[in-house]
Design an enzyme around this catalytic site. Structure first.
Site, PDB file in Angstrom:
ATOM      1  N   ALA A 137      90.413-101.215  68.327  1.00 31.14           N
ATOM      2  CA  ALA A 137      90.179 -99.880  68.895  1.00 31.14           C
ATOM      3  C   ALA A 137      91.455 -99.040  68.770  1.00 31.14           C
ATOM      4  O   ALA A 137      91.391 -97.840  68.521  1.00 31.14           O
ATOM      5  CB  ALA A 137      89.749 -99.990  70.349  1.00 31.14           C
ATOM      6  N   THR A 138      92.597 -99.687  68.914  1.00 30.95           N
ATOM      7  CA  THR A 138      93.869 -98.956  68.782  1.00 30.95           C
ATOM      8  C   THR A 138      93.953 -98.287  67.409  1.00 30.95           C
ATOM      9  O   THR A 138      94.314 -97.104  67.300  1.00 30.95           O
ATOM     10  CB  THR A 138      95.057 -99.920  68.979  1.00 30.95           C
ATOM     11  OG1 THR A 138      94.983-100.465  70.293  1.00 30.95           O
ATOM     12  CG2 THR A 138      96.393 -99.226  68.792  1.00 30.95           C
ATOM     13  N   ASN A 158      89.786 -98.210  81.671  1.00 29.55           N
ATOM     14  CA  ASN A 158      90.013 -99.655  81.646  1.00 29.55           C
ATOM     15  C   ASN A 158      90.697-100.201  82.891  1.00 29.55           C
ATOM     16  O   ASN A 158      90.643-101.388  83.153  1.00 29.55           O
ATOM     17  CB  ASN A 158      90.831-100.045  80.405  1.00 29.55           C
ATOM     18  CG  ASN A 158      92.075 -99.220  80.254  1.00 29.55           C
ATOM     19  OD1 ASN A 158      92.015 -97.990  80.243  1.00 29.55           O
ATOM     20  ND2 ASN A 158      93.216 -99.863  80.150  1.00 29.55           N
ATOM     21  N   GLN A 175      85.648 -99.673  76.623  1.00 31.61           N
ATOM     22  CA  GLN A 175      85.170-100.395  77.813  1.00 31.61           C
ATOM     23  C   GLN A 175      83.680-100.185  78.046  1.00 31.61           C
ATOM     24  O   GLN A 175      83.151-100.681  79.050  1.00 31.61           O
ATOM     25  CB  GLN A 175      85.964 -99.974  79.066  1.00 31.61           C
ATOM     26  CG  GLN A 175      87.419-100.381  79.058  1.00 31.61           C
ATOM     27  CD  GLN A 175      87.636-101.899  79.146  1.00 31.61           C
ATOM     28  OE1 GLN A 175      86.753-102.664  79.510  1.00 31.61           O
ATOM     29  NE2 GLN A 175      88.834-102.348  78.783  1.00 31.61           N
ATOM     30  N   SER A 213      86.086-101.847  69.994  1.00 32.73           N
ATOM     31  CA  SER A 213      86.423-103.107  69.314  1.00 32.73           C
ATOM     32  C   SER A 213      85.595-104.260  69.866  1.00 32.73           C
ATOM     33  O   SER A 213      85.079-104.194  70.983  1.00 32.73           O
ATOM     34  CB  SER A 213      87.918-103.412  69.456  1.00 32.73           C
ATOM     35  OG  SER A 213      88.291-103.437  70.811  1.00 32.73           O
ATOM     36  N   HIS A 253      86.392-107.443  70.669  1.00 25.44           N
ATOM     37  CA  HIS A 253      86.865-108.470  71.595  1.00 25.44           C
ATOM     38  C   HIS A 253      86.599-108.144  73.063  1.00 25.44           C
ATOM     39  O   HIS A 253      86.862-108.954  73.939  1.00 25.44           O
ATOM     40  CB  HIS A 253      88.350-108.793  71.344  1.00 25.44           C
ATOM     41  CG  HIS A 253      89.329-107.777  71.844  1.00 25.44           C
ATOM     42  ND1 HIS A 253      89.993-107.930  73.038  1.00 25.44           N
ATOM     43  CD2 HIS A 253      89.775-106.613  71.319  1.00 25.44           C
ATOM     44  CE1 HIS A 253      90.824-106.895  73.211  1.00 25.44           C
ATOM     45  NE2 HIS A 253      90.699-106.083  72.178  1.00 25.44           N
ATOM     46  N   THR A 268      90.895-105.382  52.297  1.00 29.94           N
ATOM     47  CA  THR A 268      89.724-106.246  52.118  1.00 29.94           C
ATOM     48  C   THR A 268      89.004-106.429  53.446  1.00 29.94           C
ATOM     49  O   THR A 268      89.629-106.744  54.470  1.00 29.94           O
ATOM     50  CB  THR A 268      90.168-107.625  51.571  1.00 29.94           C
ATOM     51  OG1 THR A 268      90.805-107.401  50.319  1.00 29.94           O
ATOM     52  CG2 THR A 268      88.990-108.563  51.395  1.00 29.94           C
ATOM     53  N   CYS A 292      98.131-103.753  78.312  1.00 31.39           N
ATOM     54  CA  CYS A 292      99.146-103.188  77.428  1.00 31.39           C
ATOM     55  C   CYS A 292     100.351-102.668  78.182  1.00 31.39           C
ATOM     56  O   CYS A 292     101.400-102.430  77.607  1.00 31.39           O
ATOM     57  CB  CYS A 292      98.560-102.055  76.609  1.00 31.39           C
ATOM     58  SG  CYS A 292      97.098-102.555  75.754  1.00 31.39           S
TER      59      CYS A 292
HETATM   60  N1  PLP Z   1      91.016 -98.267  74.832  1.00 28.52           N
HETATM   61  C1  PLP Z   1      90.680 -98.901  75.964  1.00 28.52           C
HETATM   62  C2  PLP Z   1      89.983 -98.149  77.038  1.00 28.52           C
HETATM   63  C3  PLP Z   1      91.012-100.250  76.133  1.00 28.52           C
HETATM   64  O1  PLP Z   1      90.686-100.872  77.270  1.00 28.52           O
HETATM   65  C4  PLP Z   1      91.702-100.911  75.086  1.00 28.52           C
HETATM   66  C5  PLP Z   1      92.122-102.316  75.254  1.00 28.52           C
HETATM   67  O2  PLP Z   1      92.409-102.785  76.320  1.00 28.52           O
HETATM   68  C6  PLP Z   1      91.991-100.209  73.915  1.00 28.52           C
HETATM   69  C7  PLP Z   1      91.654 -98.888  73.827  1.00 28.52           C
HETATM   70  C8  PLP Z   1      92.667-100.885  72.757  1.00 28.52           C
HETATM   71  O3  PLP Z   1      91.778-101.812  72.198  1.00 28.52           O
HETATM   72  P1  PLP Z   1      92.227-102.897  71.130  1.00 28.52           P
HETATM   73  O4  PLP Z   1      92.730-104.043  71.908  1.00 28.52           O
HETATM   74  O5  PLP Z   1      90.973-103.239  70.382  1.00 28.52           O
HETATM   75  O6  PLP Z   1      93.248-102.275  70.271  1.00 28.52           O
END
Ligand code: PLP
Length: 384
Positions: A75-76, A155, A183, A203, A205, A244, A329
């Site tokens: 997601a980042t 989050n 989320q 994402s 995970h 890839t 994070c």
């Molecule tokens: N955005 C939100 C709201 C999140 O909770 C997170 C991860 O905790 C991210 C972005 C980043 O996701 P990723 O770990 O897939 O980079």
């Protein structure tokens, strides 16, 4: 030995066994391991077919078209691509972005990077429960505004922003709307057929898929939304994201999303009960309160403040329970910018703990958590 209890699902989730089983078919010599860009042989063609089936499935679940899905690593990365990609391709006039002070760091750090390049950023403040004031949002829009980036579910405190209303404002003013749905996708109802979102990041995970795979949805508005790539190379994903494609990860994401979608309704009901059980079991503790709000909130997240109890001490007393003091994070280096945006003092921020629930959380886990917390609080209040 005390039972280990995982209550940090907002940080990440374990891969579901059913997902892993599927992924295993896409890695070894006996499986579909080919490079989906190798059209000259059956190994590549089979991989490409599986990849496109997964893309179709993901698109179908989120309510988009398959050609609107770009695979990324996280997601980042999707968020970076969405924000940097739109603003750096625009002309010299459209150089203003609106976002919110309590976005994830992947949005905020991207914006502060762009600010150094001369892009103007407006950071909207929150109410004391974490909601954006939409009247203020409208007032902040300028002729130069190219993009509004607002997350769906926060989050740290789980508050749900009114993205439906923001999407209407964006449509009316012809502004690109990016939603960080990390989320919510796979956990909470969101369908792009019902809402005018131009860019959406998430994402796998967070919904029992593997780490290392994300999606950026780019609305196909007669090619109106153009994204400048961050990564250059073989031209995969229409040149927007070279590299890839990790077919096993994409299969994992697609399988995980199918399971999550099928189980979502029942899971929300089950998790709501667990969240209520936890709060009911703790609410009589002296000087305890919810950060955010119980109702307009994701059932998967509960952020609690324990007045005059340092969260690091509480967490060390609860060393068999995985909880967190803020987002994964930021928790090691800084205090929470999200809790700060609610107007909390530094002391109250350092008294707050996030509980997040998921597929493998049981009623017994919550019973034990309540018991351990009550014991820990008594001990801390007596000895510290
Ligand atoms: N955005 C939100 C709201 C999140 O909770 C997170 C991860 O905790 C991210 C972005 C980043 O996701 P990723 O770990 O897939 O980079």
């Amino acid at each position: 030995m005390k039972k280990l209890i995982y209550l940090d699902y907002a940080s990440t989730t374990p891969v579901d066994e059913r997902v892993l089983e599927k992924m295993n078919n896409y890695l070894t010599i006996d499986g579909i391991f080919g490079n989906p860009s190798s059209y000259s042989h059956l190994f590549g063609i089979k991989a490409k077919e599986s990849l496109e089936r997964a893309r179709n499935n993901i698109a179908n679940i989120i309510g988009s078209k398959p050609n609107e899905i770009i695979f990324t690593s996280s997601a980042t990365e999707s968020i970076n691509l969405a924000i940097k990609g739109t603003v750096t391709i625009s002309n010299n006039i459209k150089r203003h972005i609106i976002t919110n002070v309590s976005e994830h760091k992947s949005v905020l750090s991207t914006c502060s990077y762009l600010e150094k390049l001369g892009i103007k950023i407006t950071y909207l403040n929150n109410s004391n429960i974490g909601l954006i004031d939409l009247n203020i949002l409208e007032k902040k829009i300028k002729n130069e505004t190219i993009l509004i980036s607002i997350m769906h579910i926060n989050n740290e405190i789980g508050i749900i922003q009114n993205i439906e209303k923001i999407s209407e404002i964006c449509k009316e003013k012809n502004i690109i709307f990016h939603v960080d749905a990390t989320q919510s996708v796979g956990k909470y109802p969101l369908n792009l057929k019902n809402i005018n979102i131009d860019l959406l990041s998430f994402s796998a995970h967070k919904f029992y898929g593997p780490k290392g795979i994300g999606v950026l949805y780019i609305k196909n508005k007669f090619n109106k939304i153009q994204i400048k790539p961050l990564i250059h190379g073989g031209g995969q994903e229409k040149g927007i994201r070279s590299g890839t494609l990790p077919v096993h990860q994409i299969i994992g994401m697609s399988t995980a999303l199918s399971i999550a979608q099928t189980e979502m309704k029942m899971e929300i009901i089950r998790i709501k009960k667990l969240k209520k059980q936890l709060w009911d079991g703790l609410r009589n503790i002296k000087d305890i309160y919810i950060n955010g709000n119980f109702c307009n909130c994701s059932p998967f997240i509960l952020n609690i403040g324990f007045k005059n109890i340092f969260n690091k001490i509480l967490m060390s007393e609860l060393n068999n329970i995985a909880i967190s003091s803020s987002s994964s994070c930021t928790s090691n280096t800084q205090t929470s910018h999200v809790l700060k945006s609610l107007g909390l003092t530094e002391k109250l921020i350092q008294s707050s703990v996030r509980f997040s629930f998921g597929r493998f959380t049981t009623k017994q886990d919550i019973d034990l958590t309540i018991e351990h917390i009550q014991y820990a609080i008594k001990k801390i209040r007596k000895y510290y």
